[in-house]
Design a protein around this motif. Structure first.
Motif, short mmCIF file in Angstrom:
data_model
loop_
_atom_site.label_atom_id
_atom_site.label_comp_id
_atom_site.label_asym_id
_atom_site.label_seq_id
_atom_site.Cartn_x
_atom_site.Cartn_y
_atom_site.Cartn_z
N PHE A 165 14.96 -20.96 -53.11
CA PHE A 165 14.83 -20.28 -51.82
C PHE A 165 16.16 -20.24 -51.07
N THR A 167 18.62 -18.33 -49.38
CA THR A 167 18.68 -17.03 -48.74
C THR A 167 20.07 -16.41 -48.88
N HIS A 214 15.72 -14.57 -51.60
CA HIS A 214 15.72 -16.03 -51.58
C HIS A 214 15.74 -16.52 -53.04
#
Length: 391
Positions: A165, A167, A214
């Motif tokens: 995840f 970003t 992500h």
């Protein structure tokens, strides 16, 4: 944090709002999206060029490098959030905004020149590599579970591990990587792309406002010069705390702006659409929902301002930012949900930003710590404070 004063802040905010409403909002239907429905680098670059020309690029950091106070930043960032594309255009989006804040606070002059300046100028994107995959039993809401390691090797450090995840990792030029050494957590600045950092996949997620999505990332044998460590070995979590509360609050600021705009759209719809012999707004079931929106939006605004005032004293504001994150994310979720409900089928389409804001705010309840984690942390504080009062 002294800031520039309210008069100057309101002038900056007015220019930002005018830019986002008049220039950025028409791009909400732009088809330049990747296969995850995130804005492409080309679209973001175009918007940044327009912000640069309008004098509203990175508006919370002044030309002399000084930063608006947190209370002032809240006013400006809420205006950038009036469109999901606004923070990208104005260079106030996550994770860049939080990374700029951190580097401005703790970076050496060399670090600032090499890594911070390109971010402030909007000529580079960044990523913050901390969260790890659940299947590795790695760090998520509990950073102490970090499994990514770093070890010294001459005048370099070597990093190995996996992150999840992350970003904006896909397409970023600058990375801040968290890893664990014998002394504790460490934080490094790295140039991207690097062959030692491989993107395994970019999963589809409910949100679609952040370029690069992500990513799940594998780091194998990444060599980082020792002078690219932020702070000293073992200080990584301490430095992360510097970034944590302001970045958490910045999310609240931006999504407040988005929900203000969504509520405007829903209100306009309710005042134009007829059903059962009268305007929707004249039906109590609709009017009360919009009234509740006004209450939640104002409470969110006041919670942000309160937490910002705490951070402006120099406090880390850990508990205060947890309270603000919970209160604001839950309030904005209610607002976004009501906007969809008021608009009925129209609220489920991409014809306006209401549907996207609903998805984005739902994701906001997870990132930067789920509601339940913050409540658990606050409950531990309640226990500590009670025990301290008994001694």
């Amino acid at each position: 944090m002294s800031g520039v004063g309210m008069e100057k802040t309101l002038e900056i905010a007015a220019r930002v709002e005018r830019f986002v409403r008049e220039i950025v909002a028409p791009y909400e239907q732009d088809t330049r999206r990747d296969h995850h429905d995130c804005p492409t680098e080309e679209l973001v670059a175009d918007l940044k060029d327009k912000a640069r020309a309008a004098g509203v690029l990175t508006p919370h950091i002044l030309p002399d490098g000084s930063h608006l106070s947190q209370r002032e930043t809240a006013i400006v960032l809420a205006r950038t959030g009036l469109s999901p594309l606004g923070p990208l255009a104005c260079n106030t989006a996550a994770p860049d905004e939080g990374n700029m804040y951190l580097l401005g606070k703790v970076g050496s002059p060399e670090i600032k020149k090499r890594f911070l300046e390109p971010l402030i100028q909007g000529r580079a994107r960044s990523a913050f590599f901390m969260t790890e995959p659940a299947e590795d039993d790695g760090a998520g809401s509990d950073p102490s579970m970090m499994r990514t390691t770093c070890r010294p090797d001459g005048n370099h450090w070597v990093i190995d591990g996996r992150k999840a995840f992350i970003t904006g990792a896909h397409g970023a030029q600058i990375g801040i990587v968290m890893a664990k050494a014998e002394q504790g957590a460490c934080m490094f600045l790295v140039d991207l792309p690097d062959p030692a950092i491989r993107i395994e996949r970019v999963p589809n997620t409910i949100d679609s406002s952040m370029p690069g999505g992500h990513a799940v990332v594998r780091i194998e044998g990444l060599r980082v010069p020792a002078d690219q460590m932020l702070g000293n070995p073992g200080e990584g979590f301490t430095l992360a705390q510097v970034r944590l509360s302001p970045a958490r609050l910045s999310h609240c600021m931006r999504w407040l702006g988005a929900c203000i705009r969504a509520n405007e759209i829903a209100t306009d719809y309710a005042n134009r659409r007829h059903a059962f012999g009268k305007l929707l707004i004249e039906h109590e079931g609709v009017g009360f929902q919009l009234a509740d929106n006004l209450i939640d939006l104002k409470q969110a605004e006041l919670m942000i301002d309160w937490c910002a005032s705490v951070l402006d004293t120099g406090s880390l504001g850990v508990a205060e930012s947890s309270m603000a994150k919970v209160a604001v994310s839950e309030a904005l979720m209610r607002v976004a949900d009501r906007c969809v409900q008021v608009m009925g089928g129209s609220g489920l389409t991409g014809d306006s930003i209401v549907e996207q804001v609903f998805r984005e705010v739902r994701a906001f309840r997870i990132y930067d710590g789920p509601t339940e984690v913050h409540k658990w942390s606050l409950a531990k504080k309640v226990r500590r404070d009670w025990k301290a009062g008994q001694s």
